[in-house]
Structures are given as C-alpha cells and as structure tokens.
Design a protein around this motif. Structure first.
Motif, PDB file in Angstrom:
ATOM      1  N   LYS A 166       0.837  -1.197   0.000  1.00  0.00           N
ATOM      2  CA  LYS A 166       0.000   0.000   0.000  1.00  0.00           C
ATOM      3  C   LYS A 166       0.870   1.244   0.000  1.00  0.00           C
ATOM      4  O   LYS A 166       1.776   1.383   0.835  1.00  0.00           O
ATOM      5  N   ALA A 167       0.593   2.157  -0.921  1.00  0.00           N
ATOM      6  CA  ALA A 167       1.290   3.436  -0.949  1.00  0.00           C
ATOM      7  C   ALA A 167       0.736   4.330   0.153  1.00  0.00           C
ATOM      8  O   ALA A 167      -0.476   4.489   0.283  1.00  0.00           O
ATOM      9  N   ILE A 168       1.641   4.890   0.980  1.00  0.00           N
ATOM     10  CA  ILE A 168       1.227   5.799   2.032  1.00  0.00           C
ATOM     11  C   ILE A 168       2.144   7.018   2.008  1.00  0.00           C
ATOM     12  O   ILE A 168       3.147   7.044   1.294  1.00  0.00           O
ATOM     13  N   PHE A 174       4.365  -2.934   3.195  1.00  0.00           N
ATOM     14  CA  PHE A 174       4.302  -4.251   2.567  1.00  0.00           C
ATOM     15  C   PHE A 174       3.725  -5.237   3.571  1.00  0.00           C
ATOM     16  O   PHE A 174       4.180  -5.299   4.721  1.00  0.00           O
ATOM     17  N   TYR A 175       2.738  -6.019   3.124  1.00  0.00           N
ATOM     18  CA  TYR A 175       2.039  -6.958   3.998  1.00  0.00           C
ATOM     19  C   TYR A 175       2.385  -8.388   3.583  1.00  0.00           C
ATOM     20  O   TYR A 175       2.398  -8.723   2.390  1.00  0.00           O
ATOM     21  N   PRO A 187       9.086   5.055  -2.346  1.00  0.00           N
ATOM     22  CA  PRO A 187       7.714   5.042  -2.875  1.00  0.00           C
ATOM     23  C   PRO A 187       7.365   3.696  -3.498  1.00  0.00           C
ATOM     24  O   PRO A 187       8.235   2.971  -3.993  1.00  0.00           O
ATOM     25  N   LEU A 188       6.090   3.370  -3.476  1.00  0.00           N
ATOM     26  CA  LEU A 188       5.631   2.087  -3.998  1.00  0.00           C
ATOM     27  C   LEU A 188       5.997   1.919  -5.467  1.00  0.00           C
ATOM     28  O   LEU A 188       6.311   0.814  -5.910  1.00  0.00           O
ATOM     29  N   HIS A 206      -3.284   3.147  -5.176  1.00  0.00           N
ATOM     30  CA  HIS A 206      -2.628   3.009  -3.878  1.00  0.00           C
ATOM     31  C   HIS A 206      -2.192   1.581  -3.549  1.00  0.00           C
ATOM     32  O   HIS A 206      -1.486   1.375  -2.550  1.00  0.00           O
ATOM     33  N   TYR A 207      -2.592   0.590  -4.359  1.00  0.00           N
ATOM     34  CA  TYR A 207      -2.371  -0.792  -3.968  1.00  0.00           C
ATOM     35  C   TYR A 207      -1.699  -1.612  -5.068  1.00  0.00           C
ATOM     36  O   TYR A 207      -2.008  -1.485  -6.255  1.00  0.00           O
TER      37      TYR A 207
END
Length: 252
Positions: A166-168, A174-175, A187-188, A206-207
């Motif tokens: 997920k970009a925040i 990272f999950y 950045p993602l 964002h994902y």
C-alpha cells in the motif's frame, strides 16, 4: 572524509578513459588508484590498493565482474556496474539496490550512480544488499529476494512472501503471509517496476497485489480477498486487466 579510492575494471579502453575523465571532472573526492581489464587484474588491484569503490564492466576478457565479487571481500567496497548485457543482470541488480548503468553510458547517469555509491559508503546495510544480489543471480534459485529499505533498517524477503503493498505518505507498507508488515521509506512505484515481472499487479493507484495470493475477487464490493485474509480495493476500470492477469486465457 578522506579521499575515496576507486578501481575501474573495464576491458574497453575507450570506455575506461571516459569513466576516468568523468571522475576527474566531477569528483574531486575520488582518487583513481588502479585500472584493470580482467578478473585477474581486478583481483590483484583489490589486494594491492584496498579500494572503497569499484566501477565494474560485467563481461570481461577472462570472466565476469561477479567472479571478482565472489573471490574478494565484497563487504569492504561499494560497486557500480556498467554493461550492455542486462538480460540477467538488470533484475538481479535492481532487486539488490546496486547501481547499474547501461552502455553506451550517459555521463549524467554515471554521475548519479557514483553519487549514490558514495552515499552508501557508510551504509551498514550494503552487505545485506550484495548478499541478496548473489542469491538472485543464482538461476537455480527460484526464490527471488527483494530488499525493502526502511528509515533505519532493511528487510530482505522472498518475493513470494509478499501478499500486497500500500502506498502511504512517506513510502509504502508491505504486507506478508504471516500477518506482519514492513514500512519502506521508498515510494511504492519504485518497487512496482521490480515486482511487476513477478506476478504483481497495480489494482488501484494506492495498492499493489501479488496475483498468486488472490483468493477471491468480489466485483460488487470492489474488493480482492487475499490469502492472508486482507481485503484490497480495486478500481472498476482495472477490473478487466485484473481478470486477464489472473486468467490470461479468459476473454471478456
């Protein structure tokens, strides 16, 4: 900081001279202690001069620059690679965050790469990145690794362990399959370019998801159920791309 000792290993004398001129014109803090054209000469120069930084052509007259890294203490110096042969090297280098300059090289790209290498001279995580490089260039090893750069630490993980990201603000989370997550200050989009060739798909601005970890796509809810039981949103306009990526033989 004292002078940074540089070894150039390049078997094309024209390119060798071009690198030398770039250093002379832009990096007063760097001293070129030796130049070599082969694995043998490179190893001898390392033994004699103990350089802080190596600029390496990948293909040499008697082997590859990876032979130099394997046969010397690569924890004692930093590396910038240059090569026109990036079929296998590019992916390995990107995964390990080692700088790679395409040949024929652009001087500005070389300057940027050297600047980054100098920044990493004091980076304690560099040996971890090089270890990941060797793991990734072992073609018999299908378990590719990626180096995630945090604010004060790094995480080396198998690509297959990542479920989604997920970009925040300030970076990305990272999950993983085990329910844990890791924050990276990069950045993602930086990782998307690396992971997109390994079954990862940008389902939403964002994902980023691992397609191999998808359990169910819930179209009405605009959600993707992942193997770690997280649910990730997707954009409607990307639905057909998502389905085609999951099932390339299905025509919508």
């Amino acid at each position: 900081m004292s002078q940074i000792k540089l070894l150039i290993v390049e078997d094309d004398l024209y390119n060798q001279r071009a690198v030398e001129k770039t250093i002379e014109n832009h990096f007063q803090e760097i001293e070129i202690v030796a130049k070599a054209t082969s694995v043998k000469e490179g190893l001898e120069a390392i033994e004699q001069h103990h350089p802080d930084l190596l600029i390496l052509d990948i293909h040499l007259t008697d082997g590859t620059s990876f032979d130099i890294l394997r046969q010397s203490d690569y924890n004692s110096y930093k590396v910038v690679f240059m090569s026109a042969y990036h079929e296998y090297a590019l992916e390995a280098l990107k995964f390990s965050s080692v700088d790679f300059v395409f040949k024929p090289f652009d001087i500005n790209e070389l300057i940027i790469a050297i600047d980054k290498a100098i920044d990493e001279i004091m980076d304690e995580s560099y040996d971890i990145k090089i270890k990941a490089l060797f793991d990734n260039i072992d073609f018999q090893n299908k378990n590719k690794k990626v180096v995630l750069q945090g604010k004060h630490n790094v995480k080396v993980c198998q690509v297959e362990e990542i479920v989604w990201a997920k970009a925040i603000v300030g970076g990305a989370n990272f999950y993983f399959e085990d329910g844990s997550y890791f924050f990276t200050s990069k950045p993602l989009r930086r990782y998307e370019s690396i992971l997109s060739t390994h079954a990862f798909f940008r389902c939403h601005p964002h994902y980023l998801i691992n397609l191999l970890k998808v359990k169910e796509v819930k179209y009405d809810m605009k959600r993707i159920h992942m193997t770690n039981d997280d649910e990730v949103a997707f954009e409607t306009r990307r639905y057909n791309q998502l389905i085609n990526a999951l099932h390339p033989n299905i025509h919508n």
